[in-house]
Write a protein that holds these residues in place. Sequence first.
Motif, PDB file in Angstrom:
ATOM      1  N   ASN A 307       0.838  -1.204   0.000  1.00  0.00           N
ATOM      2  CA  ASN A 307       0.000   0.000   0.000  1.00  0.00           C
ATOM      3  C   ASN A 307       0.873   1.254   0.000  1.00  0.00           C
ATOM      4  O   ASN A 307       0.610   2.211  -0.741  1.00  0.00           O
ATOM      5  CB  ASN A 307      -0.909  -0.027   1.229  1.00  0.00           C
ATOM      6  N   ALA A 308       1.929   1.251   0.817  1.00  0.00           N
ATOM      7  CA  ALA A 308       2.839   2.405   0.877  1.00  0.00           C
ATOM      8  C   ALA A 308       3.531   2.627  -0.473  1.00  0.00           C
ATOM      9  O   ALA A 308       3.711   3.772  -0.918  1.00  0.00           O
ATOM     10  CB  ALA A 308       3.867   2.186   1.984  1.00  0.00           C
ATOM     11  N   TRP A 309       3.947   1.538  -1.138  1.00  0.00           N
ATOM     12  CA  TRP A 309       4.625   1.659  -2.438  1.00  0.00           C
ATOM     13  C   TRP A 309       3.670   2.243  -3.483  1.00  0.00           C
ATOM     14  O   TRP A 309       4.047   3.143  -4.237  1.00  0.00           O
ATOM     15  CB  TRP A 309       5.113   0.279  -2.889  1.00  0.00           C
ATOM     16  N   LEU A 310       2.428   1.758  -3.519  1.00  0.00           N
ATOM     17  CA  LEU A 310       1.453   2.259  -4.491  1.00  0.00           C
ATOM     18  C   LEU A 310       1.163   3.741  -4.270  1.00  0.00           C
ATOM     19  O   LEU A 310       1.037   4.521  -5.220  1.00  0.00           O
ATOM     20  CB  LEU A 310       0.154   1.447  -4.402  1.00  0.00           C
ATOM     21  N   LYS A 311       1.068   4.152  -3.006  1.00  0.00           N
ATOM     22  CA  LYS A 311       0.842   5.565  -2.696  1.00  0.00           C
ATOM     23  C   LYS A 311       2.035   6.413  -3.121  1.00  0.00           C
ATOM     24  O   LYS A 311       1.865   7.500  -3.689  1.00  0.00           O
ATOM     25  CB  LYS A 311       0.585   5.739  -1.191  1.00  0.00           C
ATOM     26  N   SER A 312       3.245   5.895  -2.849  1.00  0.00           N
ATOM     27  CA  SER A 312       4.451   6.671  -3.179  1.00  0.00           C
ATOM     28  C   SER A 312       4.607   6.877  -4.686  1.00  0.00           C
ATOM     29  O   SER A 312       5.211   7.858  -5.119  1.00  0.00           O
ATOM     30  CB  SER A 312       5.692   5.978  -2.613  1.00  0.00           C
ATOM     31  N   LYS A 313       4.052   5.976  -5.476  1.00  0.00           N
ATOM     32  CA  LYS A 313       4.140   6.086  -6.939  1.00  0.00           C
ATOM     33  C   LYS A 313       2.914   6.789  -7.535  1.00  0.00           C
ATOM     34  O   LYS A 313       2.814   6.924  -8.758  1.00  0.00           O
ATOM     35  CB  LYS A 313       4.274   4.692  -7.570  1.00  0.00           C
ATOM     36  N   GLY A 314       1.982   7.201  -6.671  1.00  0.00           N
ATOM     37  CA  GLY A 314       0.797   7.901  -7.144  1.00  0.00           C
ATOM     38  C   GLY A 314      -0.118   7.056  -8.007  1.00  0.00           C
ATOM     39  O   GLY A 314      -0.765   7.574  -8.931  1.00  0.00           O
ATOM     40  N   LEU A 315      -0.201   5.763  -7.728  1.00  0.00           N
ATOM     41  CA  LEU A 315      -0.984   4.862  -8.583  1.00  0.00           C
ATOM     42  C   LEU A 315      -2.436   4.712  -8.150  1.00  0.00           C
ATOM     43  O   LEU A 315      -3.227   4.088  -8.848  1.00  0.00           O
ATOM     44  CB  LEU A 315      -0.314   3.487  -8.635  1.00  0.00           C
TER      45      LEU A 315
END
Length: 659
Positions: A307-315
Amino acid sequence: MAKKQQEYGNDSIRQLKGADRVRKRPAVIFGSDGVEGCAHSIFEIISNSIDEARDGYGNRINVTLFPDHVVEVEDFGRGIPVDYNKAEQRWNWDLVFCELYAGGKYAEGGGNYDFSLGLNGLGLCATQYASEWMTADIYRDGFHYHLDFQKGENVGGLQKEEYKGRRTGSVIRWKPDTEVFTDIAVPPETFQDMLRRQAVVNDGVTLVFTDKSGKDTQKYEYLYEHGIADYANEIVGDEALTPVHFCSGAAVGRDRADQPDYQVRMNVAFAFSNTVQTLEYYHNSSWLEHGGSPDRAVRSAFVSQINAWLKSKGLYKKNESAITFSDVQDCLVLVSSSFSTRTSYENQTKKAITNKFVAQAMTEFLKHQLEVYFIEHPDEAEKACKQVLINKQSREHAEKARITIKKTMTQQMDLANRVQKFVDCRTKDASRRELYIVEGDSAMGAVKQSRDSEFQAIMPIRGKILNCLKADYARIFKSDIITDLIRVMGCGVELGGSHNKDLASFNLDNLRFNKVVICTDADVDGYQIRTLVLTMLYRLTPTLINKGYVYIAESPLYEINTKNKTYFAYTEPEKADILRRIEGEKYTIQRSKGLGENDPEMMWLTTMSPESRRLIKVLPTDAERTAQVFDLLLGDNLQGRKEHIAEHGAEYLDDLDVS
């Protein structure tokens, strides 16, 4: 006369002693008194040998299943101490074979078993108590020791002789007692699964199962040199989204402030895959079928970090909901093997652990490992996290479809009123009810007059229905014919894809009929309608085909009349056979009429009567081949259809209904 109540007083209290503590209540120790409990009693002996091997004493364990359900476990460890114990002022064999809660695992500081499969000292004694007989041959300290037991009691004491060989270890052979277990026929497959799982989490230990219970001896050998990493690679194969990643760590902590610290070791191997999904947890080598603490840690850590990775990439889109673990699980292969010096199992059968600190330590460990992994392997992180996002979107789309379908299917009105032209039968007993799906109103009239209204219902379909292999769900459920038919059957529909279990509204228990009979004319149009109905059932309710609820009413091709009798021929060879049998008689022969043209008596004899009709059960004998043929003839594979017609069309020229 009233039954006299048994007096309950001071003399009513009794204590089970000796072998009766297990023999009269085996489910308390083994989880059940059936074959599962018997299998667990066998695992208790195997687990003792595994503890030895993992501690560095012996790297091979032999398990043999003999005829009459006799089991033998042989290891090459140090051998069970069975001589006199001065500290306890008892024989060690008496302690370990005849005393619950006794063993080396209770030695000061944990003894030799810091990370043991069993910490309660129950297994060997409990299995001995639950046996019809048991023998033990133990090699240690230059001696060979032998013990015999019958129904939990020692026979003949300890036999001891000098042994000049070099081997050490224990050989335990026994027969589970049918007076204790209701079933002792543990299948060979259970042994195979048990030993394979132990090989997975005990690197470098060879476990051999020899099955001598049948006509031919079968031998299986399990060895994973690199443990769970090798096993995870075996599961994902060559087509994984990401390679298998292995990580390990350790921690020290406590479950509560007033409890002592204990050690935890953690090993995890994981990969992402579009073809397989697996979650397996082991603790102190025991397979945790229900997970517990490690499962909670995996769910929390993977959802948090992805979830953190997806948020950081703006997906994520604006106001889009976050992923859930089901989205992760759809593409995750993970095998966890943890160990702790203090373990809280849900019960003696060790199907789940409840340690609070194990869950906490594994969550922090996995979060850190995933964070580092995503940084060091950005390409793999992108593949994995984007696939999880796709899984989420697919789940949400299917959920919307399910809700739409449920609204479409759910009506508060009576079934007969909400489905036009459906004719129900009287009985409410679903095991007797039959649904005839017939083509057109004329056939409907003939079937209605000839049926047995007690148990035969009729559902007419008007014209050719939608080809369900070429339409999406939105188009399919706009078709009144299809939605009416699904309502009448009552069982709902099955949505395809990996979300089938969660999202489908299908429930076989709600099926209102024991037979679903497709009844069409024996001509080209009839065959096409039959195929389209079958295609619909294949796409929307495949379980009805798999479970044998779908039939085809076979209509006769010819009607052959003599002075005294009418014959029906369903095939050309049958026609020829009938004509041979009535040779010399005068007869008339005509192509059989369509369903709508038959009189009620004729319709009853040929199509409706359980005594004389011919029903073809639609069998799922080759589901994959059926799918291929349906796709070829009714799907979007236009080029494949052209090639098939070019290659095989000439074979069917004689059957063409053209003038």
